[in-house]
Design a protein around this motif. Structure first.
Motif, short mmCIF file in Angstrom:
data_model
loop_
_atom_site.label_atom_id
_atom_site.label_comp_id
_atom_site.label_asym_id
_atom_site.label_seq_id
_atom_site.Cartn_x
_atom_site.Cartn_y
_atom_site.Cartn_z
N ARG B 97 0.84 -1.19 0.00
CA ARG B 97 0.00 0.00 0.00
C ARG B 97 0.87 1.24 0.00
O ARG B 97 1.95 1.25 0.61
CB ARG B 97 -0.90 0.04 1.24
N SER B 98 0.40 2.27 -0.68
CA SER B 98 1.12 3.54 -0.61
C SER B 98 0.17 4.68 -0.91
O SER B 98 -0.86 4.50 -1.56
CB SER B 98 2.30 3.56 -1.57
N ASP B 163 -3.87 5.28 1.96
CA ASP B 163 -3.00 4.36 1.23
C ASP B 163 -3.83 3.34 0.46
O ASP B 163 -4.64 2.63 1.05
CB ASP B 163 -2.10 3.61 2.23
N GLU B 184 9.92 -7.90 5.14
CA GLU B 184 10.76 -6.84 5.70
C GLU B 184 11.88 -6.42 4.74
O GLU B 184 12.39 -5.32 4.81
CB GLU B 184 11.39 -7.31 7.02
N LEU B 189 9.05 -0.66 1.68
CA LEU B 189 9.01 -0.06 3.03
C LEU B 189 9.84 1.21 3.11
O LEU B 189 9.47 2.19 3.73
CB LEU B 189 9.48 -1.08 4.07
N GLY B 193 5.98 3.09 2.07
CA GLY B 193 4.77 2.28 1.89
C GLY B 193 4.56 1.33 3.05
O GLY B 193 5.41 1.19 3.93
N THR B 194 3.40 0.72 3.07
CA THR B 194 3.13 -0.31 4.07
C THR B 194 2.84 -1.63 3.36
O THR B 194 2.42 -1.64 2.20
CB THR B 194 1.90 0.06 4.95
N GLU B 196 0.90 -5.28 3.90
CA GLU B 196 0.02 -6.13 4.68
C GLU B 196 0.25 -7.57 4.27
O GLU B 196 0.20 -7.90 3.08
CB GLU B 196 -1.45 -5.71 4.39
#
Lengths: 182, 203
Positions: B97-98, B163, B184, B189, B193-194, B196
């Motif tokens: 997501r961003s 996002d 990771e 990242l 961004g994230t 999930e």
């Protein structure tokens, strides 16, 4: 990893995705990355005709997409595409009957005005006989070596050197024609 | 170079030739012409459609028909009796997501670098046997919502201001802990961004 490596890597990612999906958006990305370099080269090689340059670029992409699966990344994608373009332009020239290059020798080229900018230089290059023009564009503008030109154009290294020498003299002749006139 | 050809360029000539335009975009109409030519040659599929190799299309149609007949029987048997075969490695979906401003770098070089970076990471996963699939997604979307009467369709993500899902990777991992460790390392990242991590729920 320098910027060229990044660009090559990005090309590989895009090509891999395109081969897998045949996706239009991915192709457009590839097109927009490389066509800005292919188009001016095509324009110079064909002698300034926009229509012919566009045909050459179009055929280049068509051939590239047909043979992309066989591309082994021994060179950059840009180099490979450029090779296809040069071949295509050579084919177009072969098919063009009664090209007057044989009549054009360095001594008979009409003089033009002193170069005032890039446009005049482009026009002068466009007026060179095809063989001279190809070697001069590849060597003096694109930075190819005579060995690379020899391989690309299927001529001997000696011919490449000779053509370049004649091309430079012809070009100088065009610009020196009116030297000394106001 | 032999004496015969010794006519080196002067500095001025070199500058003039070196100053010629090396990059120039042709008229936009050429891009459309090229795309249409490739589509006619069936080397390109329109964005948004599913590409199938020409030779596969007929087979696909036949297979689809057979599949319709077989699906009912297969599904019934599966629900009734879960097979006890070799366990399948769990699949995990990494939803990237961003925010809109994070999605598109400003320069084409930056785009190329980011594409290369994500590609490198996917290549590492592939070499480790963990990569299954991955794509970047366009931000525009069609969102369908069920209502009592009929599905409502809107033309942007429900979370347009927040996002949105910018892409995904489908990976194989032993468990959640492993999947999170893999995630990771994703360059997404560091661009804010994230990610999930969701396990695929095989039934």
């Amino acid at each position: 990893m320098d910027s060229r490596d990044f660009i090559n890597k990005a090309d590989q990612v895009l090509v891999e995705r395109f081969m897998r999906t045949k996706d239009e958006a991915t192709f457009r990305e590839l097109y927009r990355r490389h066509t800005p370099a292919l188009y001016p080269l095509a324009l110079r090689l064909v002698g300034g005709s926009e229509g012919e340059a566009q045909d050459a670029v179009q055929d280049t992409w068509l051939r590239a997409c047909k043979t992309l699966s066989a591309f082994e990344w021994r060179s950059s994608l840009r180099t490979w595409l450029t090779g296809i373009l040069i071949n295509r332009v050579r084919e177009m020239n072969r098919g063009r009957a009664h090209r007057n290059e044989e009549e054009l020798t360095e001594g008979r080229l009409e003089p033009t005005v002193q170069p005032r900018g890039r446009m005049e230089l482009e026009q002068a290059i466009a007026r060179l006989p095809t063989g001279y023009r190809h070697v001069l564009v590849l060597h003096d503008v694109e930075g190819y070596t005579h060995e690379e030109i020899s391989a690309r154009l299927e001529i001997s290294v000696g011919t490449s050197k000779s053509q370049l020498s004649h091309a430079r003299k012809a070009l100088r002749g065009m610009f020196q024609g009116r030297r000394g006139t106001p | 170079m032999s004496q015969e050809f010794e006519d080196e360029l002067s500095a001025e000539e070199r500058r003039a030739l070196g100053g010629l335009v090396r990059e120039k975009m042709p008229p936009p109409v050429l891009e459309e012409r090229v795309v249409e030519t490739l589509k006619r040659a069936q080397l390109l599929r329109p964005s948004g459609s599913v590409w199938r190799p020409r030779a596969a299309r007929l087979g696909l149609a036949v297979a689809a028909s057979l599949l319709l007949f077989m699906l009912g029987a297969w599904a019934g048997a599966r629900w009734a009796s879960r097979p006890e075969g070799k366990p399948v490695a769990p699949g995990f979906m990494l939803l990237l997501r961003s925010a809109p401003e994070q999605e598109q770098p400003r320069s084409s070089d930056a785009v190329a670098r980011r594409v290369a970076e994500y590609g490198d990471w996917a290549g590492q996963l592939r070499r480790q046997g963990l990569y299954v699939d991955g794509e970047k997604l366009r931000r525009e979307a069609r969102v369908l919502r069920g209502t009592d009467a009929r599905a409502g369709v809107s033309e942007s993500p429900s979370d347009a201001g927040a996002d949105a899902i910018a892409g995904y990777f489908l990976i194989g991992a032993r468990d959640y802990e492993h999947a999170v460790r893999v995630a990771e390392g994703c360059p997404h990242l560091k661009y804010g961004g994230t990610i999930e991590v969701r396990q695929i729920d095989k039934f």
